[in-house]
Scaffold this motif. Structure first.
Motif, PDB file in Angstrom:
ATOM      1  N   ARG A  80       0.807  -1.225   0.000  1.00 45.79           N
ATOM      2  CA  ARG A  80       0.000   0.000   0.000  1.00 45.79           C
ATOM      3  C   ARG A  80       0.837   1.270   0.000  1.00 45.79           C
ATOM      4  N   GLU A  81       2.088   1.181   0.417  1.00 55.91           N
ATOM      5  CA  GLU A  81       2.950   2.354   0.385  1.00 55.91           C
ATOM      6  C   GLU A  81       4.394   1.925   0.185  1.00 55.91           C
ATOM      7  N   HIS A  82       5.072   2.564  -0.763  1.00 54.44           N
ATOM      8  CA  HIS A  82       6.484   2.283  -0.996  1.00 54.44           C
ATOM      9  C   HIS A  82       7.222   3.597  -1.188  1.00 54.44           C
ATOM     10  N   THR A  83       8.242   3.824  -0.379  1.00 55.30           N
ATOM     11  CA  THR A  83       9.109   4.988  -0.536  1.00 55.30           C
ATOM     12  C   THR A  83      10.352   4.537  -1.298  1.00 55.30           C
ATOM     13  N   PRO A  84      10.518   4.966  -2.537  1.00 55.67           N
ATOM     14  CA  PRO A  84      11.653   4.478  -3.337  1.00 55.67           C
ATOM     15  C   PRO A  84      12.960   5.085  -2.880  1.00 55.67           C
ATOM     16  N   THR A 148      12.316  -2.560   5.214  1.00 54.03           N
ATOM     17  CA  THR A 148      13.340  -1.581   4.851  1.00 54.03           C
ATOM     18  C   THR A 148      14.496  -2.297   4.166  1.00 54.03           C
ATOM     19  N   VAL A 149      14.826  -1.858   2.976  1.00 52.00           N
ATOM     20  CA  VAL A 149      15.982  -2.384   2.243  1.00 52.00           C
ATOM     21  C   VAL A 149      16.977  -1.244   2.092  1.00 52.00           C
ATOM     22  N   ARG A 150      18.147  -1.417   2.724  1.00 55.32           N
ATOM     23  CA  ARG A 150      19.129  -0.327   2.756  1.00 55.32           C
ATOM     24  C   ARG A 150      20.500  -0.899   3.111  1.00 55.32           C
ATOM     25  N   GLY A 184      14.601   0.851  -0.544  1.00 58.43           N
ATOM     26  CA  GLY A 184      13.561   1.743  -0.060  1.00 58.43           C
ATOM     27  C   GLY A 184      12.791   1.151   1.098  1.00 58.43           C
ATOM     28  N   VAL A 185      11.639   1.724   1.358  1.00 52.50           N
ATOM     29  CA  VAL A 185      10.849   1.352   2.535  1.00 52.50           C
ATOM     30  C   VAL A 185       9.407   1.048   2.119  1.00 52.50           C
ATOM     31  N   VAL A 186       8.928  -0.108   2.506  1.00 47.11           N
ATOM     32  CA  VAL A 186       7.515  -0.490   2.348  1.00 47.11           C
ATOM     33  C   VAL A 186       6.834  -0.332   3.696  1.00 47.11           C
TER      34      VAL A 186
END
Length: 539
Positions: A80-84, A148-150, A184-186
């Protein structure tokens, strides 16, 4: 300035998002665009008088690496929300670990480690390259999660264990669909708390292994309920110690059911049992013919138990008590539909013993409908004594009965075709909670009897939402919070019409489409063709 994508009823098209992302890159400048530089690069761009970055002056320098803004992960249901962000994303590799913040997450950790070919390292505080870390934030529960993928690592954090599990499903699907989870962050959570798949194992016997395969399938899709309708006219399909005489030859043993429930619990799926009554009890009546309902002429009424007899309540309550130990979840389906005593023009004349029992229990003006409503309430009381929340089919609720159906019973709305049919808004206006089983979209009835046709994923995906409870028209948005969710259902009216494998194949896309709309009822961003292709990639 940050870019993120939040799903709302008014959605951006993919092209619009790409344009916005491109504009963001320009606005943020080249410094962000080249953050991922090789070691030999200066990390900054020289500019000519025209403002364009000049080519490297020395051939010994490696060119700067630039990652585009990430795309949202390919998952069903969609996040529902993804911050690229910019970066290579995350994918599993040899030597990568799955670590957890709490030993309570061991099941989730071991499962995803096995699925992705990683090493489960248990509870660890250190952080290594390639790690997948699972962590809970307190003990408040809930189904939301953040992925979170970072910096070459992935972290799933959530208020509760179910949210962590759903985060691992997103990660697993993203790796399978796209090769990696994007940088990014889901931030994700379901719109509806009840996301169910109901299976009629009474009229068609399914193997324990087939049911387990469906649990794995729906678990990956973030369903959280499996309904088992195991008692009907055609069979009683689970071993019983209190009444072994009613059990059909083809049935599940309690040991098999224990395995099914354990697997479901690992996937955060509640198994919801249904013993339908006072109709659909033919298998019980076959062993207890004295309990069968008969009309004034002595003619037996198919599948209906005589609720004026004390023995009828005793046997059903025995079974509810017994199977409350077998199914430890907090939900119970009472059935309550299609009691044949109420389908005749004058129930009091046709069934004088029911009319007499109604008057004795509820007063001189009481009717067979009142007695039937009281039966449902009494069974609900047995269920609640076992700390379960009851639900019943909508045609088990009567408009003018006295007593009315207990407020604690949730409405499982399946049809508007019953005698005295009531619109969904009537139940909602009374303040009742409703679970959507709309037979127009969500009923997969073997053999396609009457007006039923096998539902398609495309029709569900494009036309159904949780507010479409009856037919094809939605109820008013003001009732949305009272719609707890929905359930796709497989019914075995003609059990030989399809094999188990055919059923599994036939429901695959409808299940995917249904959960997409339960997780996010808004207009889907992907076309049906794109969604179907994604389903093939994540399967």
């Amino acid at each position: 300035m940050s870019q993120h994508r939040r799903r709302t009823p008014a959605r951006q098209s993919a092209g619009r998002r790409a344009a916005v992302a491109g504009a963001t890159v320009v606005a943020l400048g080249a410094g962000l665009a080249v953050w991922g530089c090789d070691a030999g690069s200066s990390g900054s761009a020289d500019r000519s008088s025209g403002g364009v970055a000049a080519a490297p002056t020395s051939p010994s320098l490696s060119p700067s690496r630039s990652y585009p803004l990430s795309e949202e992960p390919g998952t069903i249901p969609a996040v529902r929300e993804h911050t690229p962000a910019r970066g290579p994303g995350w994918k599993p590799a040899d030597g990568h670990r799955v670590v957890v913040s709490d030993a309570a997450l061991a099941d989730e950790g071991r499962l995803v480690a096995g699925e992705l070919g990683m090493t489960y390292a248990g509870q660890q505080d250190d952080r290594k390259a390639g790690d997948l870390r699972l962590e809970t934030e307190g003990d408040q529960g809930g189904e939301s999660y953040t992925l979170t993928v970072r910096d070459g690592r992935a972290t799933v954090s959530a208020p509760g264990e179910s949210g962590v599990f759903y985060g691992t499903r997103t990660l697993k699907q993203a790796v399978k669909a796209d090769g990696a989870a994007p940088e990014g962050v889901v931030r994700d959570e379901p719109a509806k708390e009840r996301r169910g798949f109901m299976l009629d194992i009474a009229r068609k016997h399914y193997s324990a292994d087939w049911i387990k395969d469906r649990i794995r399938e729906i678990g990956d899709l973030k369903y959280n309920e499996l309904g088992l309708h195991f008692s009907d006219d055609q069979g009683f399909r689970i071993e019983s110690s209190s009444h072994p005489e009613i059990v059909s030859a083809d049935h599940l043993t309690k040991a098999q059911v224990k395995e099914i429930v354990a697997l479901a619990n690992e996937r955060h799926i509640t198994v919801v049992p249904e013993i339908d009554s006072p109709g659909h009890l033919g298998a019980v009546i076959a062993a207890h013919p004295d309990l069968q309902l008969r009309n004034a002429r002595g003619t037996a009424t198919k599948g209906a138990i005589d609720i004026s007899q004390p023995g009828a309540a005793e046997i059903v309550d025995d079974l509810i008590d017994e199977y409350s130990d077998v199914f430890p979840g907090d939900q119970w389906h009472l059935g309550g539909d299609e009691y044949q005593a109420l389908t005749v023009s004058d129930p009091e004349t046709s069934y004088p013993q029911l009319a007499a029992a109604a008057r004795e229990k509820y007063g001189s003006g009481a009717t067979v409908e009142d007695l039937t409503a009281g039966w449902l309430n009494d069974r609900a009381a047995t269920v609640q004594k076992n700390d379960r929340t009851p639900r019943a089919w909508n045609d088990g609720f009567f408009k003018d009965s006295d007593p009315a159906a207990a407020e604690s019973i949730k409405v499982a709305y399946w049809t508007g075709k019953e005698i005295g049919a009531r619109q969904p808004a009537e139940y909602l206006a009374e303040g009742r909670d409703v679970i959507n089983y709309n037979d127009e979209f969500l009923y997969y009835v073997l053999g396609q009897p009457q007006t039923f046709v096998y539902p398609t994923g495309e029709r569900i995906y494009e036309q159904w939402t949780p507010r479409v409870i009856r037919g094809t028209s939605p109820v008013d948005a003001k009732y949305d919070d009272q719609i707890l969710g929905g359930s796709f259902a497989v019914w075995g009216d003609y059990p030989s019409a399809q094999t188990q494998d055919q059923v599994a194949d036939g429901i695959r896309l409808p299940l995917a489409a249904t959960v997409q709309k339960l997780w996010d009822p808004g207009d889907p961003e992907l076309t049906w063709t794109q969604f179907r292709a994604l389903a093939d990639r994540v399967d």
